[in-house]
Design a protein around this motif. Sequence first.
Motif, PDB file in Angstrom:
ATOM      1  N   GLU A 747       0.837  -1.216   0.000  1.00  0.00           N
ATOM      2  CA  GLU A 747       0.000   0.000   0.000  1.00  0.00           C
ATOM      3  C   GLU A 747       0.855   1.243   0.000  1.00  0.00           C
ATOM      4  O   GLU A 747       0.526   2.225  -0.661  1.00  0.00           O
ATOM      5  CB  GLU A 747      -0.913  -0.001   1.235  1.00  0.00           C
ATOM      6  N   PHE A 748       1.945   1.229   0.722  1.00  0.00           N
ATOM      7  CA  PHE A 748       2.825   2.397   0.738  1.00  0.00           C
ATOM      8  C   PHE A 748       3.422   2.638  -0.646  1.00  0.00           C
ATOM      9  O   PHE A 748       3.563   3.778  -1.100  1.00  0.00           O
ATOM     10  CB  PHE A 748       3.948   2.217   1.765  1.00  0.00           C
ATOM     11  N   VAL A 749       3.779   1.528  -1.331  1.00  0.00           N
ATOM     12  CA  VAL A 749       4.318   1.665  -2.699  1.00  0.00           C
ATOM     13  C   VAL A 749       3.253   2.261  -3.609  1.00  0.00           C
ATOM     14  O   VAL A 749       3.531   3.176  -4.390  1.00  0.00           O
ATOM     15  CB  VAL A 749       4.809   0.297  -3.230  1.00  0.00           C
ATOM     16  N   LEU A 750       2.044   1.740  -3.475  1.00  0.00           N
ATOM     17  CA  LEU A 750       0.956   2.231  -4.335  1.00  0.00           C
ATOM     18  C   LEU A 750       0.691   3.711  -4.104  1.00  0.00           C
ATOM     19  O   LEU A 750       0.505   4.470  -5.044  1.00  0.00           O
ATOM     20  CB  LEU A 750      -0.318   1.411  -4.049  1.00  0.00           C
ATOM     21  N   LEU A 751       0.703   4.117  -2.850  1.00  0.00           N
ATOM     22  CA  LEU A 751       0.482   5.545  -2.539  1.00  0.00           C
ATOM     23  C   LEU A 751       1.537   6.413  -3.199  1.00  0.00           C
ATOM     24  O   LEU A 751       1.247   7.485  -3.720  1.00  0.00           O
ATOM     25  CB  LEU A 751       0.509   5.762  -1.022  1.00  0.00           C
ATOM     26  N   GLN A 752       2.768   5.922  -3.175  1.00  0.00           N
ATOM     27  CA  GLN A 752       3.846   6.694  -3.810  1.00  0.00           C
ATOM     28  C   GLN A 752       3.636   6.774  -5.308  1.00  0.00           C
ATOM     29  O   GLN A 752       3.864   7.822  -5.931  1.00  0.00           O
ATOM     30  CB  GLN A 752       5.194   6.047  -3.530  1.00  0.00           C
ATOM     31  N   ILE A 753       3.203   5.652  -5.884  1.00  0.00           N
ATOM     32  CA  ILE A 753       2.971   5.637  -7.335  1.00  0.00           C
ATOM     33  C   ILE A 753       1.881   6.642  -7.694  1.00  0.00           C
ATOM     34  O   ILE A 753       1.998   7.387  -8.659  1.00  0.00           O
ATOM     35  CB  ILE A 753       2.586   4.225  -7.797  1.00  0.00           C
ATOM     36  N   ILE A 754       0.845   6.673  -6.864  1.00  0.00           N
ATOM     37  CA  ILE A 754      -0.267   7.588  -7.160  1.00  0.00           C
ATOM     38  C   ILE A 754       0.182   9.031  -6.962  1.00  0.00           C
ATOM     39  O   ILE A 754      -0.331   9.938  -7.602  1.00  0.00           O
ATOM     40  CB  ILE A 754      -1.481   7.264  -6.271  1.00  0.00           C
ATOM     41  N   GLY A 755       1.161   9.242  -6.069  1.00  0.00           N
ATOM     42  CA  GLY A 755       1.689  10.596  -6.002  1.00  0.00           C
ATOM     43  C   GLY A 755       1.891  11.174  -4.622  1.00  0.00           C
ATOM     44  O   GLY A 755       2.009  12.378  -4.467  1.00  0.00           O
ATOM     45  N   ILE A 756       1.958  10.310  -3.602  1.00  0.00           N
ATOM     46  CA  ILE A 756       2.242  10.873  -2.286  1.00  0.00           C
ATOM     47  C   ILE A 756       3.741  11.062  -2.156  1.00  0.00           C
ATOM     48  O   ILE A 756       4.523  10.242  -2.631  1.00  0.00           O
ATOM     49  CB  ILE A 756       1.686   9.947  -1.174  1.00  0.00           C
ATOM     50  N   ASP A 757       4.134  12.227  -1.578  1.00  0.00           N
ATOM     51  CA  ASP A 757       5.570  12.439  -1.450  1.00  0.00           C
ATOM     52  C   ASP A 757       6.057  11.835  -0.131  1.00  0.00           C
ATOM     53  O   ASP A 757       5.268  11.536   0.772  1.00  0.00           O
ATOM     54  CB  ASP A 757       5.908  13.922  -1.523  1.00  0.00           C
ATOM     55  N   LEU A 764       2.244  10.297   7.593  1.00  0.00           N
ATOM     56  CA  LEU A 764       1.204   9.265   7.692  1.00  0.00           C
ATOM     57  C   LEU A 764       1.665   8.133   8.605  1.00  0.00           C
ATOM     58  O   LEU A 764       0.947   7.696   9.503  1.00  0.00           O
ATOM     59  CB  LEU A 764       0.896   8.724   6.287  1.00  0.00           C
ATOM     60  N   ILE A 765       2.890   7.694   8.361  1.00  0.00           N
ATOM     61  CA  ILE A 765       3.427   6.588   9.156  1.00  0.00           C
ATOM     62  C   ILE A 765       3.548   7.003  10.615  1.00  0.00           C
ATOM     63  O   ILE A 765       3.164   6.259  11.522  1.00  0.00           O
ATOM     64  CB  ILE A 765       4.800   6.139   8.597  1.00  0.00           C
ATOM     65  N   THR A 766       4.071   8.204  10.836  1.00  0.00           N
ATOM     66  CA  THR A 766       4.250   8.694  12.204  1.00  0.00           C
ATOM     67  C   THR A 766       2.900   8.789  12.913  1.00  0.00           C
ATOM     68  O   THR A 766       2.773   8.430  14.084  1.00  0.00           O
ATOM     69  CB  THR A 766       4.929  10.071  12.216  1.00  0.00           C
ATOM     70  N   ARG A 767       1.908   9.262  12.166  1.00  0.00           N
ATOM     71  CA  ARG A 767       0.576   9.378  12.758  1.00  0.00           C
ATOM     72  C   ARG A 767       0.067   8.004  13.187  1.00  0.00           C
ATOM     73  O   ARG A 767      -0.497   7.852  14.277  1.00  0.00           O
ATOM     74  CB  ARG A 767      -0.353  10.004  11.724  1.00  0.00           C
ATOM     75  N   GLU A 768       0.273   7.010  12.356  1.00  0.00           N
ATOM     76  CA  GLU A 768      -0.183   5.662  12.704  1.00  0.00           C
ATOM     77  C   GLU A 768       0.548   5.142  13.932  1.00  0.00           C
ATOM     78  O   GLU A 768      -0.046   4.511  14.812  1.00  0.00           O
ATOM     79  CB  GLU A 768       0.041   4.706  11.523  1.00  0.00           C
ATOM     80  N   VAL A 769       1.851   5.420  13.963  1.00  0.00           N
ATOM     81  CA  VAL A 769       2.622   5.002  15.144  1.00  0.00           C
ATOM     82  C   VAL A 769       2.043   5.665  16.384  1.00  0.00           C
ATOM     83  O   VAL A 769       1.873   5.022  17.425  1.00  0.00           O
ATOM     84  CB  VAL A 769       4.116   5.390  14.979  1.00  0.00           C
ATOM     85  N   LYS A 829      11.570   2.916   8.914  1.00  0.00           N
ATOM     86  CA  LYS A 829      12.484   2.129   8.070  1.00  0.00           C
ATOM     87  C   LYS A 829      11.765   1.720   6.793  1.00  0.00           C
ATOM     88  O   LYS A 829      12.404   1.483   5.761  1.00  0.00           O
ATOM     89  CB  LYS A 829      12.920   0.857   8.818  1.00  0.00           C
ATOM     90  N   SER A 830      10.426   1.650   6.914  1.00  0.00           N
ATOM     91  CA  SER A 830       9.614   1.295   5.738  1.00  0.00           C
ATOM     92  C   SER A 830       9.932   2.206   4.564  1.00  0.00           C
ATOM     93  O   SER A 830       9.856   1.801   3.410  1.00  0.00           O
ATOM     94  CB  SER A 830       8.123   1.464   6.031  1.00  0.00           C
ATOM     95  N   LEU A 831      10.253   3.465   4.897  1.00  0.00           N
ATOM     96  CA  LEU A 831      10.478   4.430   3.823  1.00  0.00           C
ATOM     97  C   LEU A 831      11.630   3.979   2.921  1.00  0.00           C
ATOM     98  O   LEU A 831      11.632   4.254   1.725  1.00  0.00           O
ATOM     99  CB  LEU A 831      10.771   5.816   4.411  1.00  0.00           C
TER     100      LEU A 831
END
Lengths: 843, 226
Positions: A747-757, A764-769, A829-831
């Motif tokens: 999902e993170f890859v897909l978000l990047q493909i769609i255009g999230i920087d 987003l990740i920090t918020r989830e943490v 680290k996911s980044l």
Amino acid sequence: MKLYDIYTKNSLNRENKRLKTLQITIFLAVIAFSLFILLFGTIVRNSQERSEKRAGDFHTTILVDLDSEKVDILESNVNIKKLGYLRKNGIEKGFNNKFSFNICLGDKNYINTMNVVLSEGELPSKEKEILIPKMTAKDLNLKIGDYLNTTDKNSTRHDYKITGLIDDNTRSWEKEIPIYVYTASNTLKNNGDGVMIWYKNIRDTYKETPKLYKILGLDYEKALNKGDVGYNFPYLSSHFVNSDDISVGMSSERYPKIFMIGLILIGGFFVIIIKNIFSVWEKSHIREYGLFLSVGAKKIDIVKLTIKRLIKIAIKPILLGITAGMVLDFFIIKILNKYYVLSQMNMSFENIEDLKFIISPLLILLILVISILILLIASLSPVFKLSNLNPVDSMKLYRSDNKTSRKAYKLRGNNFVGDLSKINVKKDKKKTLISILAISISLLLLGVVLALSSGLDLELKYNTPDELSYYNYKISYLNPQGIPKNLISELTNNFEEEYISYRKHEFYIELSNDYEEILDQNYLRELYPKYVENSKYEELGIDLIGIESNKFEEIIEKFDLKLEDFSKGNECIVVNTIPIDSTEPYSKLKYTNAIDENIKELRLNVNASSFEEKSQGFDLAVLGYSRDPNILKVLQSRNSLIAIMPMNNFISTLNKLDTAADVFNEETLYLKLSEDTRLEEIKNKTKEYLNIRDLEFFNRENLYAFESNSNKLLYSLIFIVTGFIAIVGISSSYSATNSMRESRKQEFVLLQIIGIDKKTLKKLITREVNYNMIFIVIISIVFLLISSYIGSTAYDSFKIFDILLNMKIYIWLLYLLLIYIIFRRNYLKSLKDIELTINSRIM
Amino acid sequence: MEILRTVNLTKNYKDGNGIKTVLHDINISINRGEFIGILGPSGSGKSTLLNLIGGLDKPSKGEVYMENERTDNLNQSKLAIYRRRRIGIVYQFYNLMSNLTVEQNILLPLLMDDKEPDIELYGKIMDIIDLKERLNSFPEELSGGEQQRVAIARALINKPSIVLLDEPTGNLDRENRNKIFELLKYSNVAFNQTMLIVSHDEEIVNKTDRMIQIEDGSIIRDVSLR
């Protein structure tokens, strides 16, 4: 099937990194079990050795006049393995010495039980060979091989050969010394008055003994009530043999429960963690399993494959875990022994057994079996799910774990990050919960450890009376004779220094005193009913204390009284204070008076009315009342009143009572001497006057050596356990974040493909943490309260908030912070993992 | 009007045996509104070309120009904006966010930019994909064909300069394949939407307006099919 073996081998080789988390967790779990089981085994073994040393290894003794019929009954009993015959042969006087000897005849099996107290020489094996206490031999100037000569009541002379010396706590003034004489079994079978029994199965002891009593024509219940049934409680309890009807208050009675609870807690903890990791890992293979099913594999093949794979993964960490557990156990025992031996120094037995490092095949097998069991339990749920796998569903790109209809949450452009992170947390609720549960349980365990530590701290600070808070030396003299005034004078530099010397005995204020009249009305109304409910006695307790005359004169000056006022022998001063709430810690006790100060007479009794044994009471004349609970400057019992009188009056009062125990043979001398006085000096001066056998010496260091070193032992254990829990918790944090990361990668890859920087993705990740952490913090606060509750039940003088406020919260917070850092770092680290340049090809 | 141009585009990868050249000096020019099919066998480099155009990967050599703006040297942040606003991408698999509804998936690029959709365009796209009753459904509740329609809708919603499609029908049966292709064709005509579709299936590519054939990293044929 070979295909599955190849698949398993390849997947294990290729998924090395992911496997490590699972293997590390299994490794830690096995270490935890190994440590728990091995340390438990050590403590149990130590307890068993100690009990055998103190009490022997027999199971029970029955006092019965033996004859051939009874002996036949015993020897033909199929449940009995071994018998030892004995007889108390009465008193014989020493020839040319002042001692009397209590002759105990015993056969080989009985005499063998004395091995545990044999200090020198050998056990007797022939007629007229004996064991004698070491100190008595010294007093009589006898050694091994010499003869002890006695005459019996018929003036017959006996010559006993000493083969061995035993440890015995008789005092110098005790005139009836027990000696143990070897006698042939056949002799004792005809005239013995007791039998020692070893059952084939120790667990039959409590079941078979009552039956034996019946067959031998004895009243078991009567003997039980009188305390005449000779169960070897310490030995039995240490071997996990306990009676449902008789509670002996030994800590070893709790061992089976502690063992089971420990296993369940540790096991439960690791089942959750391992299940979680394993579950996520297997989920990532669901499509492959679907493929297998679609090409012809059976469901049972998939299940077997999964279990086989888990076992292959687990073998190395299990073996390493057992080894590491043994090594850690070795070092932990070394640390514990440092304080354990010291903590036993004030116990009455000379030879203290170290805690032993025990490795036995049985224990290793137990650890192995439990580890495998944990793994199988942990894999039950994932394997069950796999066994119900639908090949079509498993091949789908999008699968829902939630069979119920899914709720849609809002996603707004002006709060894109906030809304999307909330959606992800809510949607993955179950997965999140399971991952966080493992971390939360480590928080609970940590909380319990901190709560117990807090309770211990509070107990030491507020509830541990310091016997030597005012005085700094204590001499216990176990002798009916008083401590000579000359000695006290010498020790106190002609009475310049402070001291007090007294004897004490517990009594009850008889109900024949009209309690409505004698009690203070406020106390009678408000506190007396509570006292009766808590203590189960109607009578108030009162300690009668006889104080050495010089000191007593000093005390009664404040009451404008003189020693002559106590000439009749039954006069006393009552220290009329009783705690309002005796469950409060010592340092927080508030007192009230119990007796009406107009009362001039009290009748006391050594027994309460509920006791079976009835005894005669005696009257005390009350010349005055004190409201100072610290009048003697030595802390007394918190549940009793005190009545003080001159020492001579105390001794003559007790001598008149026919049931008073010889407890009053102890006189305690407290001294307040200059700080540069050494204990050795005191010992040397005292030895010039008194027999060292009758003396025990204490200063502030050694009086609390037991508590202090026991507490250091406890603290060491707490530290080790805390450290271990922290390591496991951190490891489970890693595994939780790894598994959650893995599941979100696509999902993170897909978000990047769609255009999230990257910046927004990081937010987003920090918020989830942060959402996960909020959840953990809320759970941890609840667990903190639960832990405090557990702490307050263990240390019941303190309330939940006392425990909570005294907890080392900074450790807790540090641990939470560490978990947050790990969470955040691991997630972020996911980044790196989702760099488009690496992952674009996998879409 | 030219919308996309690549100049000597080259891409190398390191593999176990050293360096492998996947694309070698690719020079193409694409005009607005063209519907182009890129044909090539597996491993020919067609997906790599798509990724380079879409800003998902960086070329080893060469340049990419989108509407006369060079895109291959943009930084991460600008590339993200480029993909969000000027590119629509549809893959064979994993196009949708499983935790979002159909509608949320479609509007995703706009939501990232905090923009409202063009109502008219949105209505047209909804008509085309014919999933109005399924807007609150989740991806796992849809068939393969429905999922691809949603992905296409998402690719169109932000009026991109170009829509890149990598084997969009590879996962579908014949009927759905045809439906999807018809949808793409319709979108191309209705919105004058430039589309680049990568496939190994000649039948699909033959239905486009122009075919670029790639083999071993090089263009071997570039013909108009109209």
